[in-house]
Design a protein around this motif. Structure first.
Motif, PDB file in Angstrom:
ATOM      1  N   UNK A 434       0.812  -1.223   0.000  1.00  0.00           N
ATOM      2  CA  UNK A 434       0.000   0.000   0.000  1.00  0.00           C
ATOM      3  C   UNK A 434       0.837   1.261   0.000  1.00  0.00           C
ATOM      4  N   UNK A 435       1.828   1.301   0.888  1.00  0.00           N
ATOM      5  CA  UNK A 435       2.694   2.477   0.961  1.00  0.00           C
ATOM      6  C   UNK A 435       3.477   2.694  -0.314  1.00  0.00           C
ATOM      7  N   UNK A 436       3.970   1.618  -0.894  1.00  0.00           N
ATOM      8  CA  UNK A 436       4.717   1.703  -2.151  1.00  0.00           C
ATOM      9  C   UNK A 436       3.850   2.280  -3.265  1.00  0.00           C
ATOM     10  N   UNK A 437       2.602   1.827  -3.337  1.00  0.00           N
ATOM     11  CA  UNK A 437       1.692   2.313  -4.375  1.00  0.00           C
ATOM     12  C   UNK A 437       1.482   3.822  -4.240  1.00  0.00           C
ATOM     13  N   UNK A 438       1.252   4.284  -3.020  1.00  0.00           N
ATOM     14  CA  UNK A 438       1.019   5.713  -2.794  1.00  0.00           C
ATOM     15  C   UNK A 438       2.259   6.539  -3.113  1.00  0.00           C
ATOM     16  N   UNK A 439       3.431   6.057  -2.694  1.00  0.00           N
ATOM     17  CA  UNK A 439       4.680   6.775  -2.956  1.00  0.00           C
ATOM     18  C   UNK A 439       4.974   6.836  -4.450  1.00  0.00           C
ATOM     19  N   UNK A 444       5.094   9.818  -9.803  1.00  0.00           N
ATOM     20  CA  UNK A 444       4.560   9.921 -11.165  1.00  0.00           C
ATOM     21  C   UNK A 444       3.523  11.031 -11.313  1.00  0.00           C
ATOM     22  N   UNK A 445       3.290  11.805 -10.229  1.00  0.00           N
ATOM     23  CA  UNK A 445       2.284  12.882 -10.226  1.00  0.00           C
ATOM     24  C   UNK A 445       0.886  12.354 -10.557  1.00  0.00           C
ATOM     25  N   UNK A 446       0.546  11.235  -9.945  1.00  0.00           N
ATOM     26  CA  UNK A 446      -0.772  10.633 -10.142  1.00  0.00           C
ATOM     27  C   UNK A 446      -1.546  10.671  -8.825  1.00  0.00           C
ATOM     28  N   UNK A 447      -2.813  10.345  -8.908  1.00  0.00           N
ATOM     29  CA  UNK A 447      -3.679  10.343  -7.730  1.00  0.00           C
ATOM     30  C   UNK A 447      -3.298   9.194  -6.799  1.00  0.00           C
ATOM     31  N   UNK A 448      -2.819   9.514  -5.611  1.00  0.00           N
ATOM     32  CA  UNK A 448      -2.340   8.492  -4.666  1.00  0.00           C
ATOM     33  C   UNK A 448      -3.462   7.560  -4.213  1.00  0.00           C
ATOM     34  N   UNK A 449      -4.623   8.139  -3.965  1.00  0.00           N
ATOM     35  CA  UNK A 449      -5.750   7.335  -3.508  1.00  0.00           C
ATOM     36  C   UNK A 449      -6.163   6.320  -4.569  1.00  0.00           C
ATOM     37  N   UNK A 450      -6.134   6.729  -5.820  1.00  0.00           N
ATOM     38  CA  UNK A 450      -6.543   5.844  -6.921  1.00  0.00           C
ATOM     39  C   UNK A 450      -5.605   4.649  -7.039  1.00  0.00           C
ATOM     40  N   UNK A 451      -4.283   4.905  -6.966  1.00  0.00           N
ATOM     41  CA  UNK A 451      -3.328   3.806  -7.118  1.00  0.00           C
ATOM     42  C   UNK A 451      -3.291   2.912  -5.879  1.00  0.00           C
ATOM     43  N   UNK A 452      -3.483   3.496  -4.708  1.00  0.00           N
ATOM     44  CA  UNK A 452      -3.556   2.670  -3.499  1.00  0.00           C
ATOM     45  C   UNK A 452      -4.785   1.767  -3.553  1.00  0.00           C
ATOM     46  N   UNK A 453      -5.886   2.317  -4.065  1.00  0.00           N
ATOM     47  CA  UNK A 453      -7.102   1.520  -4.228  1.00  0.00           C
ATOM     48  C   UNK A 453      -6.900   0.420  -5.264  1.00  0.00           C
ATOM     49  N   UNK A 454      -6.075   0.688  -6.274  1.00  0.00           N
ATOM     50  CA  UNK A 454      -5.772  -0.328  -7.287  1.00  0.00           C
ATOM     51  C   UNK A 454      -5.051  -1.519  -6.658  1.00  0.00           C
ATOM     52  N   UNK A 455      -4.284  -1.256  -5.618  1.00  0.00           N
ATOM     53  CA  UNK A 455      -3.624  -2.341  -4.892  1.00  0.00           C
ATOM     54  C   UNK A 455      -4.660  -3.268  -4.258  1.00  0.00           C
ATOM     55  N   UNK A 456      -5.670  -2.661  -3.629  1.00  0.00           N
ATOM     56  CA  UNK A 456      -6.743  -3.452  -3.021  1.00  0.00           C
ATOM     57  C   UNK A 456      -7.531  -4.206  -4.081  1.00  0.00           C
ATOM     58  N   UNK A 457      -7.813  -3.526  -5.194  1.00  0.00           N
ATOM     59  CA  UNK A 457      -8.559  -4.173  -6.280  1.00  0.00           C
ATOM     60  C   UNK A 457      -7.807  -5.400  -6.783  1.00  0.00           C
ATOM     61  N   UNK A 458      -6.512  -5.252  -7.005  1.00  0.00           N
ATOM     62  CA  UNK A 458      -5.717  -6.385  -7.464  1.00  0.00           C
ATOM     63  C   UNK A 458      -5.651  -7.501  -6.438  1.00  0.00           C
ATOM     64  N   UNK A 459      -5.610  -7.116  -5.159  1.00  0.00           N
ATOM     65  CA  UNK A 459      -5.559  -8.115  -4.093  1.00  0.00           C
ATOM     66  C   UNK A 459      -6.798  -9.000  -4.088  1.00  0.00           C
ATOM     67  N   UNK A 460      -7.944  -8.440  -4.478  1.00  0.00           N
ATOM     68  CA  UNK A 460      -9.163  -9.249  -4.517  1.00  0.00           C
ATOM     69  C   UNK A 460      -9.057 -10.358  -5.553  1.00  0.00           C
ATOM     70  N   UNK A 461      -8.364 -10.079  -6.653  1.00  0.00           N
ATOM     71  CA  UNK A 461      -8.189 -11.097  -7.695  1.00  0.00           C
ATOM     72  C   UNK A 461      -7.179 -12.156  -7.262  1.00  0.00           C
ATOM     73  N   UNK A 462      -6.072 -11.710  -6.675  1.00  0.00           N
ATOM     74  CA  UNK A 462      -5.043 -12.649  -6.242  1.00  0.00           C
ATOM     75  C   UNK A 462      -5.517 -13.578  -5.149  1.00  0.00           C
ATOM     76  N   UNK A 463      -6.518 -13.132  -4.393  1.00  0.00           N
ATOM     77  CA  UNK A 463      -7.034 -13.943  -3.278  1.00  0.00           C
ATOM     78  C   UNK A 463      -7.564 -15.292  -3.767  1.00  0.00           C
TER      79      UNK A 463
END
Length: 512
Positions: A434-439, A444-463
């Motif tokens: 999570x921290x890596x995604x936000x950093x 990259x000057x992108x939305x931190x919340x969006x990429x951190x949420x993408x981590x959770x989204x991907x985690x649902x698939x890997x589960x």
């Protein structure tokens, strides 16, 4: 060059698991201890981790697997075994047939709706173990029962256990939990709508899979995602999946009553015959273990703060890992879901006519029945802890960021899926990456919340392909040594989910 070599070596335990479970068709209770041994050798040999720290990292993982994860799985299977012994599972079967005789709709109600509810309330494998064992008891093929529950359990993971993965992500990143909740739902919304169609397709195994249930399937997905979004936006991360799953169950049952065809094709019809001769008392007794599970888990959850806070006092904190960054691991003796599910099983079993001594014997037999599953889960969680503490996971993440560059958002969910694949937990994936995604988003000057949420989204698939999840499904449906069948059955859907999430993450990052 050194980073590339470290990246490849760090991936070896993961690569081994994929090869062992698929190509070699090795059972999990054999493959996972080997993965643990491989992780140990790499950690002490190449990452120069002290042997004492390596051993205590393994012990920490073993302790975490026993309490609360393994106790939940044993509890779920115990409850199922009790209902089989007392004969009341047959009554449940007939009652469900009274709702619908269509196997496709039953899968939507049990695996999708009820499974989502169990994930939202308890997590820790209950959403796979209980629905899978119920479907198996209803006469479904055990492999199918396990596969549909693994797939159905994917997206609810984002807000499982009363929102723990998302609230943890907020704490790790320092990002607003409301923004994370909304961004997560937006990214997984297409998958939530798609999942019921996949479940129906797998259940039907026919070109006519959606004949007569197409509208019901759509309603099942929409009635899940719309409440989930509204609750995430206006209430918070604790209840999106709980409310969404209850809404989906209610709407799916109502839609089945209104739109289901009377002339169900024999290939889709359940063998059980509905009966109207079941008294209210008998029906209540049949469902009592599951009603008690609902009451106990709701009553001891964070939603009932006074009770939850009182029970949380009864805990033991022990610092098991001796290395740098080691923290105390707490054993919550009374607030763990497994304990309350076992209690529900005993109370429900006595109400169904079983003697206490017999219930104790059933519990003992359940533990023995689950031994291979216990070995599998302990090994994989111990390996994940070792990989995390040694720095192997960090090496994978760092190289991954460097390789993808400006296309990183496209692969962001994949990184989250690696986290949940290794650990079997959406929460652990949040902690790992999570921290890596936000950093990375900031760089990259992108939305931190969006990429951190993408981590959770991907985690649902890997589960769904995590060895831990597969081991739970195997234990719930008595499919020992059949892990390869389950992995092959779900891995393509995992890949589809990750690709779709990657596309959503990439294009969303460009406009937010």
């Amino acid at each position: 060059m050194i980073m590339v070599i470290s990246f490849i070596l760090a991936l070896l335990p993961i690569i081994w698991l994929i090869i062992a479970l698929t190509a070699l068709k090795m059972p999990g209770y054999k493959a996972c201890p080997i993965a643990l041994a491989l992780s140990f050798l790499i950690a002490i040999g190449l990452w120069k981790m002290p042997i004492l720290d390596s051993i205590t990292a393994i012990l920490e993982g073993a302790a975490m697997s026993l309490w609360p994860i393994i106790i939940v799985i044993i509890a779920a299977v115990f409850t199922y075994n009790v209902c089989i012994h007392t004969g009341y599972m047959e009554i449940i079967k007939k009652m469900l047939a009274g709702v619908t005789r269509d196997k496709r709709v039953l899968v939507l109600i049990i695996a999708w709706g009820f499974g989502g509810f169990m994930e939202g309330m308890a997590g820790f494998g209950t959403a796979i173990a209980i629905p899978a064992s119920m479907l198996w008891a209803l006469g479904f093929d055990p492999v199918l029962s396990a596969i549909v529950c693994l797939i159905a359990n994917s997206t609810p993971t984002a807000f499982g256990s009363i929102g723990i993965p998302t609230t943890t992500l907020s704490k790790v990143t320092g990002l607003n939990v409301a923004s994370l909740s909304v961004d997560t739902v937006i990214q997984i919304a297409p998958i939530i709508i798609l999942t019921p169609y996949i479940l129906v397709l797998l259940t039907a195994k026919s070109k006519k899979a959606f004949k007569g249930v197409g509208l019901i399937t759509l309603i099942s997905g929409l009635s899940f995602v719309i409440p989930e979004y509204l609750v995430a936006k206006y209430v918070g991360p604790e209840l999106p999946v709980v409310i969404g799953s209850v809404s989906s169950m209610f709407c799916t049952i109502l839609a089945a009553k209104l739109f289901e065809r009377k002339d169900i094709s024999p290939e889709f019809a359940m063998d059980a015959v509905a009966t109207n001769n079941i008294s209210k008392n008998k029906a209540l007794t049949a469902w009592l273990p599951f009603i008690l599970i609902f009451i106990f888990l709701l009553g001891t959850s964070n939603l009932v703060k006074p009770v939850n806070s009182f029970l949380a006092q009864f805990k033991s904190s022990v610092q098991i890992y001796t290395g740098e960054g080691g923290t105390h691991y707490s054993f919550a003796w009374l607030s763990t879901p497994g304990l309350w599910i076992i209690l529900a099983g005993f109370i429900g079993g006595i109400a169904q006519g079983a003697k206490f001594t017999k219930l104790c014997a059933i519990f003992k037999d359940t533990v023995l029945q689950m031994m291979k599953t216990i070995v599998t889960i302990m090994s994989i969680i111990a390996a994940s802890k070792l990989m995390g503490h040694s720095g192997m996971i960090a090496s994978i993440a760092d190289m991954f960021v460097k390789l993808t560059g400006s296309f990183y958002p496209l692969f962001s969910p994949f990184l989250g899926s690696i986290g949940s694949f290794v650990t079997g937990s959406g929460t652990s994936a949040s902690v790992l990456f999570g921290g890596l995604q936000a950093e990375t988003a900031n760089v990259l000057n992108l939305n931190s919340s969006w990429l951190a949420a993408a981590n959770t989204a991907g985690a649902t698939a890997g589960k769904m392909i995590s060895p831990q999840s597969i081991a739970i499904a195997v234990g719930a449906t008595a499919l020992e040594s059949k892990e390869n069948l389950l992995l092959k059955g779900v891995i393509k859907y995992c890949a589809i989910f990750i690709i779709l999430m990657g596309i959503i993450s990439y294009f969303g990052a460009q406009f937010l």
